[in-house]
Design a protein around this motif. Sequence first.
Motif, PDB file in Angstrom:
ATOM      1  N   LEU A 348       0.803  -1.219   0.000  1.00 58.42           N
ATOM      2  CA  LEU A 348       0.000   0.000   0.000  1.00 58.42           C
ATOM      3  C   LEU A 348       0.837   1.270   0.000  1.00 58.42           C
ATOM      4  CD1 LEU A 348      -2.738  -0.911   2.636  1.00 58.42           C
ATOM      5  CD2 LEU A 348      -3.086  -0.441   0.213  1.00 58.42           C
ATOM      6  N   SER A 349       2.125   1.105   0.267  1.00 57.66           N
ATOM      7  CA  SER A 349       2.921   2.302   0.521  1.00 57.66           C
ATOM      8  C   SER A 349       3.023   3.221  -0.690  1.00 57.66           C
ATOM      9  CB  SER A 349       4.312   1.909   0.995  1.00 57.66           C
ATOM     10  OG  SER A 349       4.956   1.239  -0.044  1.00 57.66           O
ATOM     11  N   ASP A 350       2.976   2.632  -1.901  1.00 58.76           N
ATOM     12  CA  ASP A 350       3.059   3.503  -3.080  1.00 58.76           C
ATOM     13  C   ASP A 350       1.866   4.451  -3.112  1.00 58.76           C
ATOM     14  OD1 ASP A 350       5.374   2.327  -3.788  1.00 58.76           O
ATOM     15  OD2 ASP A 350       4.510   1.006  -5.305  1.00 58.76           O
ATOM     16  N   ARG A 351       0.674   3.893  -2.741  1.00 61.21           N
ATOM     17  CA  ARG A 351      -0.519   4.741  -2.737  1.00 61.21           C
ATOM     18  C   ARG A 351      -0.444   5.786  -1.621  1.00 61.21           C
ATOM     19  NH1 ARG A 351      -5.708   1.053  -2.835  1.00 61.21           N
ATOM     20  NH2 ARG A 351      -4.382  -0.774  -2.938  1.00 61.21           N
ATOM     21  N   LEU A 352       0.065   5.351  -0.452  1.00 57.35           N
ATOM     22  CA  LEU A 352       0.186   6.291   0.666  1.00 57.35           C
ATOM     23  C   LEU A 352       1.146   7.419   0.295  1.00 57.35           C
ATOM     24  CD1 LEU A 352       0.439   3.884   3.732  1.00 57.35           C
ATOM     25  CD2 LEU A 352      -1.349   5.551   3.295  1.00 57.35           C
ATOM     26  N   ARG A 353       2.230   7.039  -0.387  1.00 53.96           N
ATOM     27  CA  ARG A 353       3.221   8.029  -0.757  1.00 53.96           C
ATOM     28  C   ARG A 353       2.643   9.025  -1.768  1.00 53.96           C
ATOM     29  NH1 ARG A 353       6.942   4.895  -2.836  1.00 53.96           N
ATOM     30  NH2 ARG A 353       7.664   3.814  -1.010  1.00 53.96           N
ATOM     31  N   LEU A 354       1.827   8.496  -2.712  1.00 51.95           N
ATOM     32  CA  LEU A 354       1.183   9.374  -3.689  1.00 51.95           C
ATOM     33  C   LEU A 354       0.341  10.426  -2.987  1.00 51.95           C
ATOM     34  CD1 LEU A 354      -0.306   7.506  -6.757  1.00 51.95           C
ATOM     35  CD2 LEU A 354       1.251   9.453  -6.709  1.00 51.95           C
ATOM     36  N   CYS A 355      -0.303   9.979  -1.876  1.00 51.73           N
ATOM     37  CA  CYS A 355      -1.174  10.880  -1.132  1.00 51.73           C
ATOM     38  C   CYS A 355      -0.341  11.996  -0.497  1.00 51.73           C
ATOM     39  CB  CYS A 355      -1.910  10.068  -0.086  1.00 51.73           C
ATOM     40  SG  CYS A 355      -3.059  11.010   0.850  1.00 51.73           S
ATOM     41  N   TYR A 356       0.766  11.611   0.092  1.00 52.14           N
ATOM     42  CA  TYR A 356       1.508  12.692   0.748  1.00 52.14           C
ATOM     43  C   TYR A 356       2.641  13.263  -0.111  1.00 52.14           C
ATOM     44  CZ  TYR A 356       5.545  10.473   3.228  1.00 52.14           C
ATOM     45  OH  TYR A 356       6.714   9.871   3.569  1.00 52.14           O
ATOM     46  N   LEU A 357       2.578  12.923  -1.399  1.00 55.41           N
ATOM     47  CA  LEU A 357       3.378  13.622  -2.405  1.00 55.41           C
ATOM     48  C   LEU A 357       2.913  15.053  -2.537  1.00 55.41           C
ATOM     49  CD1 LEU A 357       3.561  11.483  -5.689  1.00 55.41           C
ATOM     50  CD2 LEU A 357       5.388  12.712  -4.588  1.00 55.41           C
ATOM     51  N   ASN A 358       1.669  15.267  -2.117  1.00 56.14           N
ATOM     52  CA  ASN A 358       0.962  16.467  -2.499  1.00 56.14           C
ATOM     53  C   ASN A 358       0.926  17.478  -1.347  1.00 56.14           C
ATOM     54  OD1 ASN A 358      -1.125  18.275  -2.959  1.00 56.14           O
ATOM     55  ND2 ASN A 358      -2.128  16.825  -4.329  1.00 56.14           N
ATOM     56  N   PRO A 359       1.590  18.632  -1.488  1.00 56.90           N
ATOM     57  CA  PRO A 359       1.624  19.594  -0.380  1.00 56.90           C
ATOM     58  C   PRO A 359       0.226  20.051   0.035  1.00 56.90           C
ATOM     59  CG  PRO A 359       3.041  20.319  -2.188  1.00 56.90           C
ATOM     60  CD  PRO A 359       2.359  19.075  -2.647  1.00 56.90           C
ATOM     61  N   PHE A 360      -0.718  20.117  -0.940  1.00 58.53           N
ATOM     62  CA  PHE A 360      -2.070  20.544  -0.591  1.00 58.53           C
ATOM     63  C   PHE A 360      -2.661  19.595   0.452  1.00 58.53           C
ATOM     64  CE2 PHE A 360      -6.629  19.851  -1.246  1.00 58.53           C
ATOM     65  CZ  PHE A 360      -7.114  21.121  -0.913  1.00 58.53           C
ATOM     66  N   ILE A 361      -2.515  18.293   0.203  1.00 59.53           N
ATOM     67  CA  ILE A 361      -3.104  17.317   1.138  1.00 59.53           C
ATOM     68  C   ILE A 361      -2.381  17.347   2.481  1.00 59.53           C
ATOM     69  CG2 ILE A 361      -3.507  14.854   1.568  1.00 59.53           C
ATOM     70  CD1 ILE A 361      -4.239  14.523  -1.294  1.00 59.53           C
ATOM     71  N   VAL A 362      -1.067  17.470   2.456  1.00 57.38           N
ATOM     72  CA  VAL A 362      -0.339  17.478   3.738  1.00 57.38           C
ATOM     73  C   VAL A 362      -0.725  18.722   4.549  1.00 57.38           C
ATOM     74  CG1 VAL A 362       1.915  17.371   4.859  1.00 57.38           C
ATOM     75  CG2 VAL A 362       1.542  16.139   2.734  1.00 57.38           C
ATOM     76  N   ASN A 363      -0.836  19.878   3.878  1.00 61.58           N
ATOM     77  CA  ASN A 363      -1.270  21.092   4.593  1.00 61.58           C
ATOM     78  C   ASN A 363      -2.645  20.894   5.208  1.00 61.58           C
ATOM     79  OD1 ASN A 363       0.848  23.033   4.399  1.00 61.58           O
ATOM     80  ND2 ASN A 363       0.416  23.236   2.214  1.00 61.58           N
ATOM     81  N   ARG A 364      -3.566  20.358   4.390  1.00 60.54           N
ATOM     82  CA  ARG A 364      -4.942  20.137   4.886  1.00 60.54           C
ATOM     83  C   ARG A 364      -4.925  19.144   6.040  1.00 60.54           C
ATOM     84  NH1 ARG A 364      -8.483  23.103   5.321  1.00 60.54           N
ATOM     85  NH2 ARG A 364      -9.792  21.341   5.884  1.00 60.54           N
ATOM     86  N   ALA A 365      -4.154  18.054   5.865  1.00 58.68           N
ATOM     87  CA  ALA A 365      -4.160  16.982   6.873  1.00 58.68           C
ATOM     88  C   ALA A 365      -3.662  17.508   8.219  1.00 58.68           C
ATOM     89  CB  ALA A 365      -3.277  15.827   6.398  1.00 58.68           C
ATOM     90  N   VAL A 366      -2.596  18.305   8.209  1.00 59.81           N
ATOM     91  CA  VAL A 366      -2.057  18.793   9.490  1.00 59.81           C
ATOM     92  C   VAL A 366      -2.987  19.853  10.081  1.00 59.81           C
ATOM     93  CG1 VAL A 366      -0.090  19.915  10.617  1.00 59.81           C
ATOM     94  CG2 VAL A 366       0.312  18.237   8.807  1.00 59.81           C
ATOM     95  N   GLN A 367      -3.504  20.718   9.201  1.00 63.33           N
ATOM     96  CA  GLN A 367      -4.398  21.768   9.700  1.00 63.33           C
ATOM     97  C   GLN A 367      -5.647  21.147  10.337  1.00 63.33           C
ATOM     98  OE1 GLN A 367      -5.415  24.543   6.661  1.00 63.33           O
ATOM     99  NE2 GLN A 367      -5.721  26.227   8.112  1.00 63.33           N
ATOM    100  N   ALA A 368      -6.234  20.161   9.640  1.00 66.55           N
ATOM    101  CA  ALA A 368      -7.441  19.523  10.186  1.00 66.55           C
ATOM    102  C   ALA A 368      -7.114  18.812  11.497  1.00 66.55           C
ATOM    103  CB  ALA A 368      -8.013  18.537   9.170  1.00 66.55           C
ATOM    104  N   ALA A 369      -5.943  18.159  11.554  1.00 63.25           N
ATOM    105  CA  ALA A 369      -5.586  17.412  12.774  1.00 63.25           C
ATOM    106  C   ALA A 369      -5.330  18.342  13.953  1.00 63.25           C
ATOM    107  CB  ALA A 369      -4.343  16.565  12.509  1.00 63.25           C
ATOM    108  N   SER A 370      -4.951  19.604  13.668  1.00 67.70           N
ATOM    109  CA  SER A 370      -4.634  20.508  14.781  1.00 67.70           C
ATOM    110  C   SER A 370      -5.873  20.757  15.648  1.00 67.70           C
ATOM    111  CB  SER A 370      -4.046  21.819  14.267  1.00 67.70           C
ATOM    112  OG  SER A 370      -5.034  22.521  13.546  1.00 67.70           O
ATOM    113  N   HIS A 371      -7.077  20.615  15.078  1.00 67.38           N
ATOM    114  CA  HIS A 371      -8.259  20.799  15.938  1.00 67.38           C
ATOM    115  C   HIS A 371      -9.159  19.558  16.001  1.00 67.38           C
ATOM    116  CE1 HIS A 371      -9.368  22.538  11.975  1.00 67.38           C
ATOM    117  NE2 HIS A 371     -10.436  21.795  12.166  1.00 67.38           N
ATOM    118  N   ARG A 372      -8.675  18.413  15.510  1.00 64.97           N
ATOM    119  CA  ARG A 372      -9.485  17.177  15.597  1.00 64.97           C
ATOM    120  C   ARG A 372      -8.680  16.076  16.255  1.00 64.97           C
ATOM    121  NH1 ARG A 372     -14.129  16.194  11.492  1.00 64.97           N
ATOM    122  NH2 ARG A 372     -14.258  14.418  12.901  1.00 64.97           N
TER     123      ARG A 372
END
Length: 404
Positions: A348-372
């Motif tokens: 699965l790691s190739d798919r996981l890596r594709l997901c966090y290849l993307n700065p938009f998703i990483v920004n969203r993921a950390v921002q959302a996690a900061s209050h969830r």
Amino acid sequence: MADLHDVIIIGAGPGGSTAAYELARAGLDVLALDKATFPRDKTCGDGLTPRALRVLDTMGLLDRVLSAAACHHTITFVAPRGHTASADVISHDERYQSVAIVPRLILDNLLLEHAVASGAQFIGSARVTDLRRESDCMVVEAIQGKQPVTHRSRIVIIATGASTGLLVKMGILRRPPAMMLACRAYYDGITHLDQSVQCRFDGVPLPGYGWVFPLSPTRANIGAGIFRGGIASWWMPESARTVFDNFLRTPSLRRLLEGAHLDGPVKGYPIRIDFARAPTYAERVLLIGEAAGLVNPVTGEGIDYAMESAHIAAEQITAMFASGDFSLTPLRAYDHRLRQAYQRLFRLSDRLRLCYLNPFIVNRAVQAASHRRDLRDAYMNIVMENDDPLQALSPNTLAKVLLG
Ligand SMILES: Cc1cc2nc3c(=O)[nH]c(=O)nc-3n(C[C@H](O)[C@H](O)[C@H](O)COP(=O)(O)OP(=O)(O)OC[C@H]3O[C@@H](n4cnc5c(N)ncnc54)[C@H](O)[C@@H]3O)c2cc1C
């Protein structure tokens, strides 16, 4: 003719020493060889996950390791745009709810001493140059000091880490696989060092991350790692050193390191993450740890895998000596056990890596996690491998990331 050992282990890192300890305790005649003399350093982030702590505990080494370690109960994720989210370390077993940072110079030596105390023999400064089958034993050629030496055993464990020369020479690997590249250094005299493990996506190209792993209130292991495979090779710098230097130039790292000093050399080393396609055995030979490509392809941690796979290999070898069956059948069973434990994550790691290849998703993921809190716990369970990694890509998790 040289003594015939039951098992020769090539490489005395966490994998090799754990296997040596387990096999010597099981009453087998074990010889471990390493090209280095110990204590020796190994380029690493020095982070021990709860899974690594659990294995050390079963070996009776946990207290000694922890007395040399800095333990942290939170991991802080820093997004490319600088948002942060701090999550508590979660383990299935509440005895190990932390990440411990301990220099490899200390950890690897403790493990090796433990193996020797339990009856394994060790020869340092012994570089293994070749390995071949001769009737019912394996012949191991080494350069010991400056002398060529031959050793013999019934079974060989290869625990040589990311160094693939011997595996290619033996034909176990056709060529070196694509690897992660990472670089790290120790810094001391840091005045405002947050006492949590930091995984930073600011100032490091994706897929990759930088880290700040505190070893004391003023000293830290700081580094950066990248994956250059596939389309990432289009934009990735060629060397981890370039990535590391750029990471240190980011405003937050410059602020952190103001007045601090470098403590020792900056060192880089590759990381093998190719377990999904890697061979794990050959006739009378078992591969463990990073020699089998067993490093988490998303986080780059492999000490826990090295020790866990050593444990599985030791069980399998003990059973082989008990039954007298040294054929390929028990070796295939070893491979099967490793695949059951780890194949899914690596696939699965190739798919996981594709997901966090993307700065938009990483920004969203950390921002959302900061209050969830639920999202922070979900990430932590994935990073610590308490949960199926596919959870990271589930519609539920993605909806929380995108909608905040
Ligand atoms: C920069 C960096 C940061 C990392 N950070 C972390 C982290 O924070 N946490 C984590 O869990 N993992 C981390 N890793 C991965 C981790 O270092 C490895 O996965 C781990 O060391 C693998 O253990 P091992 O026993 O398989 O091999 P190793 O620890 O690499 O040991 C291999 C041994 O084999 C010996 N050897 C090699 N070839 C020969 C030969 N021909 N003859 C004799 N001896 C030989 C070497 O001298 C060495 O002692 C990091 C890796 C890097 C490069």
